[in-house]
Each structure stands twice: as C-alpha cells, then as structure tokens.
Write an enzyme that holds these catalytic residues in place. Structure first.
Site, PDB file in Angstrom:
ATOM      1  N   CYS A   8      -2.382  -2.471  11.780  1.00  0.00           N
ATOM      2  CA  CYS A   8      -2.514  -3.325  12.968  1.00  0.00           C
ATOM      3  C   CYS A   8      -2.500  -2.424  14.202  1.00  0.00           C
ATOM      4  CB  CYS A   8      -1.429  -4.407  13.007  1.00  0.00           C
ATOM      5  SG  CYS A   8       0.259  -3.790  13.135  1.00  0.00           S
ATOM      6  N   ASN A  11       1.862  -1.334  14.596  1.00  0.00           N
ATOM      7  CA  ASN A  11       2.633  -1.115  13.363  1.00  0.00           C
ATOM      8  C   ASN A  11       4.102  -1.523  13.525  1.00  0.00           C
ATOM      9  OD1 ASN A  11       3.570   1.653  11.156  1.00  0.00           O
ATOM     10  ND2 ASN A  11       2.985  -0.414  10.596  1.00  0.00           N
ATOM     11  N   CYS A  13       4.624  -5.344  14.230  1.00  0.00           N
ATOM     12  CA  CYS A  13       4.671  -6.803  13.988  1.00  0.00           C
ATOM     13  C   CYS A  13       3.963  -7.205  12.693  1.00  0.00           C
ATOM     14  CB  CYS A  13       4.051  -7.570  15.160  1.00  0.00           C
ATOM     15  SG  CYS A  13       4.939  -7.375  16.711  1.00  0.00           S
ATOM     16  N   ARG A  14       2.627  -7.094  12.672  1.00  0.00           N
ATOM     17  CA  ARG A  14       1.861  -7.660  11.555  1.00  0.00           C
ATOM     18  C   ARG A  14       1.829  -6.751  10.330  1.00  0.00           C
ATOM     19  NH1 ARG A  14      -3.316  -8.549  15.168  1.00  0.00           N
ATOM     20  NH2 ARG A  14      -2.356  -6.671  16.045  1.00  0.00           N
ATOM     21  N   SER A  15       1.430  -5.482  10.492  1.00  0.00           N
ATOM     22  CA  SER A  15       1.262  -4.651   9.295  1.00  0.00           C
ATOM     23  C   SER A  15       2.574  -4.348   8.567  1.00  0.00           C
ATOM     24  CB  SER A  15       0.458  -3.371   9.595  1.00  0.00           C
ATOM     25  OG  SER A  15       1.073  -2.566  10.552  1.00  0.00           O
ATOM     26  N   ASP A 122      -2.316 -11.663  16.969  1.00  0.00           N
ATOM     27  CA  ASP A 122      -1.263 -10.736  17.392  1.00  0.00           C
ATOM     28  C   ASP A 122      -0.100 -11.562  17.944  1.00  0.00           C
ATOM     29  OD1 ASP A 122       0.350  -8.918  18.625  1.00  0.00           O
ATOM     30  OD2 ASP A 122      -1.285  -7.833  19.600  1.00  0.00           O
TER      31      ASP A 122
HETATM   32  P1  4NP Z   1       1.225  -5.412  15.978  1.00  0.00           P
HETATM   33  O1  4NP Z   1       1.680  -6.089  17.360  1.00  0.00           O
HETATM   34  O2  4NP Z   1      -0.113  -4.772  16.259  1.00  0.00           O
HETATM   35  O3  4NP Z   1       1.117  -6.575  15.061  1.00  0.00           O
HETATM   36  O4  4NP Z   1       2.293  -4.430  15.614  1.00  0.00           O
HETATM   37  C1  4NP Z   1       1.748  -5.398  18.575  1.00  0.00           C
HETATM   38  C2  4NP Z   1       2.808  -4.576  18.818  1.00  0.00           C
HETATM   39  C3  4NP Z   1       2.900  -3.914  20.028  1.00  0.00           C
HETATM   40  C4  4NP Z   1       1.921  -4.085  20.983  1.00  0.00           C
HETATM   41  C5  4NP Z   1       0.842  -4.916  20.729  1.00  0.00           C
HETATM   42  C6  4NP Z   1       0.768  -5.565  19.513  1.00  0.00           C
HETATM   43  N1  4NP Z   1       2.025  -3.441  22.241  1.00  0.00           N
HETATM   44  O5  4NP Z   1       1.165  -3.674  23.096  1.00  0.00           O
HETATM   45  O6  4NP Z   1       2.969  -2.664  22.454  1.00  0.00           O
END
Ligand code: 4NP
Length: 151
Positions: A8, A11, A13-15, A122
């Site tokens: 994602c 790294n 939240c989702r992955s 997201d």
């Molecule tokens: P992820 O979510 O891609 O599912 O881990 C996010 C985590 C952090 C950010 C964006 C999305 N960020 O902008 O810091």
C-alpha cells in the site's frame, strides 16, 4: 514455497492487515507473506493503532510488523505482489524492468471482482467505512488467494 508481498502507500494501514490476514489463513510451511509501502514516511513504524485494533478484534496480532518501503529487488524475491489501489499499481509498475515483473503485480480486489480494478479505500484519513470495511475486503480477497496458493 510461494512468496506474496502486500503493498500500500504507507505500509501502516492496509498492507499490514493484508499480510496478517493471509498469514492467518495459511501455514508458514507453504507461504512467505510480507508487506511494504510505496512511500517512505513510516519506515520502521508499527502498524497504525486502528489497524492493530481491528486485527485484534478478529483474533490476529500484527504488532510484530514494522513498516518498510518497497524495494526493486522485491520483484525478484516475490511471486505475487498485491497492491491496494491504482496509485500503488502505477507506482510499482513504474519500477518494473520487464513484462514478467509487471505480470506479478495485481490489484488485490481483482481476486474478488476480476478485471474491475476496484480499490481498497485508504482508511488513514477516516473515509469510506474505515478499518472494518478494509478488513472485510481484505479477508474476502485473502480467502481466495489462500485457496489459489494451496491448490
Ligand atoms: P496505508 O495508509 O497506505 O494503507 O498504510 C496510509 C498511511 C499513511 C499515509 C497515507 C496512507 N500518509 O499519508 O502518511
């Protein structure tokens, strides 16, 4: 041994959820599962506390995980690279060196809805049903991935 990488943006939240969920459905004798982000903001961090909580609610501990960035060498290390959204897909594809590397990269929700290129939303900023929705989407996709890998 099949090697699967979940990708994602951050790294956190989702992955990490995708990694934990697929591991929970498979024996570690059959598969290696890891996850990575296309961005470097959160390297070394624990998963987001909301991902930790939703995993825990479903009986999965993702707290041993630490965020890392995607590496070009991951194309060689992994058999399948599942991405969460189109932006992840485009970012990863731009790093591929040949068509066999491109072919390893798949939108994870295409396992559920082939060819539709649907995205795992997201959840970081709190939109689109949040972490439980993400969990359910990934759980259903990982059921299919686990069956494919074991067959
Ligand atoms: P992820 O979510 O891609 O599912 O881990 C996010 C985590 C952090 C950010 C964006 C999305 N960020 O902008 O810091």
């Amino acid at each position: 041994m099949v090697k699967v990488l979940m990708v994602c943006l951050g790294n956190i939240c989702r992955s990490p959820l995708a990694e934990g969920i697929l591991k929970s459905k498979m024996s570690s004798e059959n598969v290696i599962v890891d996850s990575a982000g296309t961005a470097a903001y959160h390297i070394g961090n624990l998963p987001d506390s909301r991902s930790i909580e939703i995993a825990k609610k479903h009986g999965i501990d993702i707290t041993p995980q630490r965020a890392r960035a995607f590496l070009v060498s991951d194309f060689k290390s992994f058999d399948y690279i599942f991405v969460m959204d189109r932006s992840n897909y485009n970012n990863i594809i731009s790093l591929a060196e040949n068509s066999s590397e491109i072919a390893k990269v798949k939108m994870i929700l295409n396992e559920l809805h082939a060819g539709d290129n649907l995205e795992v939303p997201d959840p970081y900023y709190g939109g689109n049903g949040g972490f439980e929705n993400v969990y359910q989407l990934l759980d259903a996709s990982c059921d299919i991935i686990a069956k494919k890998i074991t067959n």
